[in-house]
Design a protein around this motif. Structure first.
Motif, PDB file in Angstrom:
ATOM      1  N   SER A  10       0.846  -1.196   0.000  1.00 44.90           N
ATOM      2  CA  SER A  10       0.000   0.000   0.000  1.00 44.90           C
ATOM      3  C   SER A  10       0.880   1.242   0.000  1.00 44.90           C
ATOM      4  CB  SER A  10      -0.924   0.003   1.229  1.00 44.90           C
ATOM      5  OG  SER A  10      -0.163  -0.098   2.403  1.00 44.90           O
ATOM      6  N   GLY A  11       0.216   2.403  -0.026  1.00 49.65           N
ATOM      7  CA  GLY A  11       0.940   3.680   0.040  1.00 49.65           C
ATOM      8  C   GLY A  11       1.776   3.912  -1.202  1.00 49.65           C
ATOM      9  N   ALA A  12       2.863   4.670  -1.007  1.00 46.49           N
ATOM     10  CA  ALA A  12       3.715   5.016  -2.150  1.00 46.49           C
ATOM     11  C   ALA A  12       4.549   3.822  -2.605  1.00 46.49           C
ATOM     12  CB  ALA A  12       4.636   6.174  -1.765  1.00 46.49           C
ATOM     13  N   ASP A  13       4.858   2.938  -1.641  1.00 44.06           N
ATOM     14  CA  ASP A  13       5.734   1.804  -1.962  1.00 44.06           C
ATOM     15  C   ASP A  13       4.997   0.677  -2.702  1.00 44.06           C
ATOM     16  OD1 ASP A  13       8.423   1.090  -1.711  1.00 44.06           O
ATOM     17  OD2 ASP A  13       7.837  -0.512  -0.299  1.00 44.06           O
ATOM     18  N   GLY A  14       3.674   0.564  -2.451  1.00 42.99           N
ATOM     19  CA  GLY A  14       2.905  -0.536  -3.033  1.00 42.99           C
ATOM     20  C   GLY A  14       3.014  -0.635  -4.550  1.00 42.99           C
ATOM     21  N   PRO A  15       2.731   0.475  -5.280  1.00 42.56           N
ATOM     22  CA  PRO A  15       2.834   0.393  -6.746  1.00 42.56           C
ATOM     23  C   PRO A  15       4.261   0.083  -7.228  1.00 42.56           C
ATOM     24  CG  PRO A  15       1.591   2.332  -6.079  1.00 42.56           C
ATOM     25  CD  PRO A  15       2.162   1.750  -4.826  1.00 42.56           C
ATOM     26  N   ILE A  16       5.264   0.501  -6.444  1.00 39.86           N
ATOM     27  CA  ILE A  16       6.661   0.216  -6.828  1.00 39.86           C
ATOM     28  C   ILE A  16       6.911  -1.287  -6.719  1.00 39.86           C
ATOM     29  CG2 ILE A  16       9.090   0.562  -6.141  1.00 39.86           C
ATOM     30  CD1 ILE A  16       8.319   3.436  -5.359  1.00 39.86           C
ATOM     31  N   GLN A  17       6.434  -1.877  -5.622  1.00 39.28           N
ATOM     32  CA  GLN A  17       6.581  -3.335  -5.466  1.00 39.28           C
ATOM     33  C   GLN A  17       5.821  -4.076  -6.566  1.00 39.28           C
ATOM     34  OE1 GLN A  17       5.494  -3.015  -1.065  1.00 39.28           O
ATOM     35  NE2 GLN A  17       6.435  -5.022  -1.209  1.00 39.28           N
ATOM     36  N   ALA A  18       4.630  -3.573  -6.865  1.00 43.35           N
ATOM     37  CA  ALA A  18       3.825  -4.208  -7.924  1.00 43.35           C
ATOM     38  C   ALA A  18       4.573  -4.168  -9.251  1.00 43.35           C
ATOM     39  CB  ALA A  18       2.471  -3.500  -8.057  1.00 43.35           C
ATOM     40  N   ALA A  19       5.182  -3.009  -9.546  1.00 44.33           N
ATOM     41  CA  ALA A  19       5.864  -2.825 -10.839  1.00 44.33           C
ATOM     42  C   ALA A  19       7.124  -3.676 -10.941  1.00 44.33           C
ATOM     43  CB  ALA A  19       6.214  -1.354 -11.012  1.00 44.33           C
ATOM     44  N   CYS A  20       7.780  -3.894  -9.810  1.00 45.99           N
ATOM     45  CA  CYS A  20       9.111  -4.520  -9.840  1.00 45.99           C
ATOM     46  C   CYS A  20       9.094  -6.001  -9.494  1.00 45.99           C
ATOM     47  CB  CYS A  20      10.050  -3.790  -8.883  1.00 45.99           C
ATOM     48  SG  CYS A  20      10.289  -2.068  -9.362  1.00 45.99           S
ATOM     49  N   HIS A  21       7.930  -6.595  -9.332  1.00 46.53           N
ATOM     50  CA  HIS A  21       7.861  -8.018  -8.989  1.00 46.53           C
ATOM     51  C   HIS A  21       8.665  -8.846 -10.002  1.00 46.53           C
ATOM     52  CE1 HIS A  21       6.237 -12.027  -8.381  1.00 46.53           C
ATOM     53  NE2 HIS A  21       5.777 -11.617  -7.215  1.00 46.53           N
ATOM     54  N   ALA A  22       9.364  -9.848  -9.496  1.00 45.92           N
ATOM     55  CA  ALA A  22      10.292 -10.621 -10.355  1.00 45.92           C
ATOM     56  C   ALA A  22       9.602 -11.211 -11.582  1.00 45.92           C
ATOM     57  CB  ALA A  22      10.933 -11.728  -9.523  1.00 45.92           C
ATOM     58  N   GLU A  23       8.314 -11.542 -11.468  1.00 51.67           N
ATOM     59  CA  GLU A  23       7.646 -12.193 -12.611  1.00 51.67           C
ATOM     60  C   GLU A  23       7.050 -11.210 -13.618  1.00 51.67           C
ATOM     61  OE1 GLU A  23       5.175 -15.574 -11.800  1.00 51.67           O
ATOM     62  OE2 GLU A  23       6.416 -16.106 -10.073  1.00 51.67           O
ATOM     63  N   VAL A  24       7.246  -9.911 -13.364  1.00 49.62           N
ATOM     64  CA  VAL A  24       6.710  -8.898 -14.292  1.00 49.62           C
ATOM     65  C   VAL A  24       7.674  -8.697 -15.459  1.00 49.62           C
ATOM     66  CG1 VAL A  24       6.214  -6.413 -14.531  1.00 49.62           C
ATOM     67  CG2 VAL A  24       5.350  -7.681 -12.552  1.00 49.62           C
ATOM     68  N   ASP A  25       7.150  -8.786 -16.683  1.00 54.67           N
ATOM     69  CA  ASP A  25       7.933  -8.449 -17.883  1.00 54.67           C
ATOM     70  C   ASP A  25       7.643  -7.022 -18.330  1.00 54.67           C
ATOM     71  OD1 ASP A  25       9.031 -11.134 -18.378  1.00 54.67           O
ATOM     72  OD2 ASP A  25       6.920 -11.667 -18.701  1.00 54.67           O
ATOM     73  N   MET A  26       6.378  -6.614 -18.171  1.00 54.66           N
ATOM     74  CA  MET A  26       5.977  -5.279 -18.639  1.00 54.66           C
ATOM     75  C   MET A  26       5.067  -4.628 -17.606  1.00 54.66           C
ATOM     76  SD  MET A  26       3.697  -4.272 -21.988  1.00 54.66           S
ATOM     77  CE  MET A  26       4.967  -3.713 -23.109  1.00 54.66           C
ATOM     78  N   ALA A  27       5.349  -3.351 -17.304  1.00 56.48           N
ATOM     79  CA  ALA A  27       4.477  -2.602 -16.398  1.00 56.48           C
ATOM     80  C   ALA A  27       3.613  -1.659 -17.219  1.00 56.48           C
ATOM     81  CB  ALA A  27       5.306  -1.816 -15.384  1.00 56.48           C
ATOM     82  N   VAL A  28       2.304  -1.733 -17.018  1.00 64.35           N
ATOM     83  CA  VAL A  28       1.378  -0.795 -17.660  1.00 64.35           C
ATOM     84  C   VAL A  28       1.228   0.379 -16.698  1.00 64.35           C
ATOM     85  CG1 VAL A  28      -0.949  -0.458 -18.566  1.00 64.35           C
ATOM     86  CG2 VAL A  28       0.185  -2.692 -18.804  1.00 64.35           C
ATOM     87  N   SER A  29       1.754   1.519 -17.088  1.00 59.72           N
ATOM     88  CA  SER A  29       1.794   2.677 -16.198  1.00 59.72           C
ATOM     89  C   SER A  29       0.547   3.518 -16.409  1.00 59.72           C
ATOM     90  CB  SER A  29       3.062   3.485 -16.504  1.00 59.72           C
ATOM     91  OG  SER A  29       3.024   4.718 -15.838  1.00 59.72           O
ATOM     92  N   ALA A  30      -0.482   3.298 -15.572  1.00 58.91           N
ATOM     93  CA  ALA A  30      -1.770   3.972 -15.780  1.00 58.91           C
ATOM     94  C   ALA A  30      -2.357   4.503 -14.482  1.00 58.91           C
ATOM     95  CB  ALA A  30      -2.755   3.036 -16.469  1.00 58.91           C
ATOM     96  N   ILE A  31      -1.470   4.814 -13.522  1.00 56.38           N
ATOM     97  CA  ILE A  31      -1.921   5.589 -12.361  1.00 56.38           C
ATOM     98  C   ILE A  31      -2.063   7.017 -12.863  1.00 56.38           C
ATOM     99  CG2 ILE A  31      -1.124   6.545 -10.142  1.00 56.38           C
ATOM    100  CD1 ILE A  31       0.057   3.804  -9.505  1.00 56.38           C
ATOM    101  N   SER A  32      -3.040   7.759 -12.335  1.00 56.49           N
ATOM    102  CA  SER A  32      -3.204   9.126 -12.823  1.00 56.49           C
ATOM    103  C   SER A  32      -2.289  10.082 -12.065  1.00 56.49           C
ATOM    104  CB  SER A  32      -4.664   9.553 -12.658  1.00 56.49           C
ATOM    105  OG  SER A  32      -5.069   9.299 -11.335  1.00 56.49           O
ATOM    106  N   GLY A  33      -1.837  11.111 -12.762  1.00 65.10           N
ATOM    107  CA  GLY A  33      -1.109  12.202 -12.117  1.00 65.10           C
ATOM    108  C   GLY A  33       0.326  11.882 -11.749  1.00 65.10           C
ATOM    109  N   SER A  34       0.883  12.770 -10.908  1.00 66.58           N
ATOM    110  CA  SER A  34       2.310  12.676 -10.586  1.00 66.58           C
ATOM    111  C   SER A  34       2.648  11.422  -9.781  1.00 66.58           C
ATOM    112  CB  SER A  34       2.741  13.925  -9.822  1.00 66.58           C
ATOM    113  OG  SER A  34       1.872  14.104  -8.728  1.00 66.58           O
TER     114      SER A  34
END
Ligand code: NDP
Ligand code: MG
Length: 387
Positions: A81-105
């Motif tokens: 959760s929080g600011a770190d949650g999306p970073i962990q989601a994006a960097c998970h070892a099994e991820v090949d591609m991150a779809v960057s679709a959070i809004s705003g900064s």
């Protein structure tokens, strides 16, 4: 077809782009696996997505939401959760591609983390490039990842550039629908309400980008996004109003040829292209009916839509100026949606911030974040002054 199933992180899964991405994924279970989801506060929809797509890791906006997910799904679901949650989601070892679709900064840091972790990026969050274009693109080159545009205009240009030499490009031409106030008088625009600004004639999108489409700031942000993705100066990027939203953008070459990409107005098209590039897959959009199609193009009116030139000015000023523009716009749009300022005050607030802002060199993401902080502070005080 590719041999390996592509592992996806979908950042902003409960938003307009996130939902459309999952529709494309749903059609192609043999190609894509949802490894992680990151959402904000829409826990009801997030739970449905978890049940359907069985991700390994899920992030929500707050610790309370995260605990609710744990209670519902048990310990087998890894959460953040929080600011770190999306970073962990994006960097998970099994991820090949991150779809960057959070809004705003809030999209910047997870996207940057994914690039550093060697993940390919399907980029919807234009703010990432507006805020920190030079450092993000440096990191893309250093990491050797692919950054594929999801924004429909940039996807169109990317497709129109394929197989050509960059040196042969005379200019790129971004198209804009013109938004709900295309035909409104100056007086009508001045009195515009959030409800009217949110009533986009062609695209169904999140609230922030819909208001940006009404001011044409969305096109301004896209000019900056295009400058960084395609490595072009402001002078080689034009904007034309195209109310039908059928030609999604074009490239003009030095021999006088213009190559355009056309399709019906549906984000699943560019999303599918980014997910499957360099192959093409069925996206689920309806095919274009060419019969009786008439296409109009006209120059934008700078008097009624002055935000566009603010973005060109910020791009030309360079350094941290685009980050300041983005932050000022986020604050002004939020205040407009809360009915604290009027529609034309959005321009006044952003112009007021940029007038006083001294751009610094853009050497790191931290420079962008500092510019964002300063510009927000100033924008808030100006909103108080015009309210
Ligand atoms: P939405 O407002 O519809 O969705 C935003 C998503 O981000 C939601 O899932 C929201 O969660 C999530 N979110 C917001 N803040 C946070 C945060 N701090 N942490 C984690 N998640 C967060 O926006 P759009 O889908 O319209 O746009 C997303 C991005 O794509 C924007 O940058 C926009 O400019 C760009 N884009 C959008 C297009 C479109 O057609 N919609 C076209 C081209 C670009 P929740 O809802 O659960 O709170
Ligand atoms: Mg766009």
């Amino acid at each position: 077809m590719s041999e390996k199933i592509k592992g996806l992180a979908i950042l902003g899964s409960t938003g307009s782009i996130g939902i459309n991405t999952l529709e494309v994924v749903r059609r192609h279970p043999e190609r894509f696996k949802v490894v992680s989801l990151a959402a904000g506060a829409n826990i009801g929809l997030l739970k449905k997505q978890i049940r359907e797509f069985s991700p390994i890791f899920v992030s929500a906006l707050t610790r309370e939401f995260e605990l609710e997910l744990k209670r519902t799904f048990g310990k087998r679901l890894k959460t953040g959760s929080g600011a770190d949650g999306p970073i962990q989601a994006a960097c998970h070892a099994e991820v090949d591609m991150a779809v960057s679709a959070i809004s705003g900064s809030s999209g910047l840091l997870p996207t940057m983390a994914a690039i550093r972790a060697g993940k390919d990026i399907a980029l919807a969050n234009k703010e990432t490039l507006v805020m920190a274009g030079p450092v993000v693109m440096d990191e893309v080159r250093r990491s050797g990842v692919r950054l594929l545009p999801v924004d429909s205009e940039h996807s169109a240009i990317f497709q129109a550039l394929a197989g050509h030499n960059a040196a042969d490009v005379r200019r790129i031409i971004l198209t804009a629908s013109g938004g709900p106030f295309l035909k409104a008088s100056f007086k009508g625009i001045k009195a515009a309400t959030p409800e009217q600004a949110l009533n986009h004639p062609r695209w169904k999108m999140g609230r922030k980008i819909t208001v940006d489409s009404a001011t044409l700031m969305n096109k301004g942000l896209e000019v900056i996004e295009a400058a960084f993705i395609f490595g072009l100066p402001a002078g080689k990027i034009s904007v034309f109003i195209h109310p039908q939203s059928i030609v999604h953008s074009m490239v003009e070459y030095i021999d006088g040829s213009i190559v355009a990409q056309l399709s019906t107005t549906d984000m699943k098209g560019p999303i599918a292209y980014a997910l499957s590039y360099p192959e093409r897959i069925a996206s689920g959009i309806s095919y274009l009916d060419l019969k009786g199609l008439s296409l109009e193009f006209k120059a934008p009116d700078p008097k009624r839509f002055p935000c566009l030139s603010l973005a060109y000015d910020a791009l030309k000023a360079g350094g941290t100026m685009p980050a300041a523009l983005n932050a000022a716009d986020e604050v002004a749009v939020e205040m407009f949606l809360k009915k604290r300022i009027g529609f034309t005050d959005i321009f006044k607030v952003i112009a007021g911030v940029l007038d006083e802002f001294k751009p610094a060199a853009m050497r790191s993401v931290e420079d962008a974040i500092e510019a964002d902080r300063l510009a927000r502070f100033k924008a808030l005080s100006l909103c108080g002054a015009v309210a």
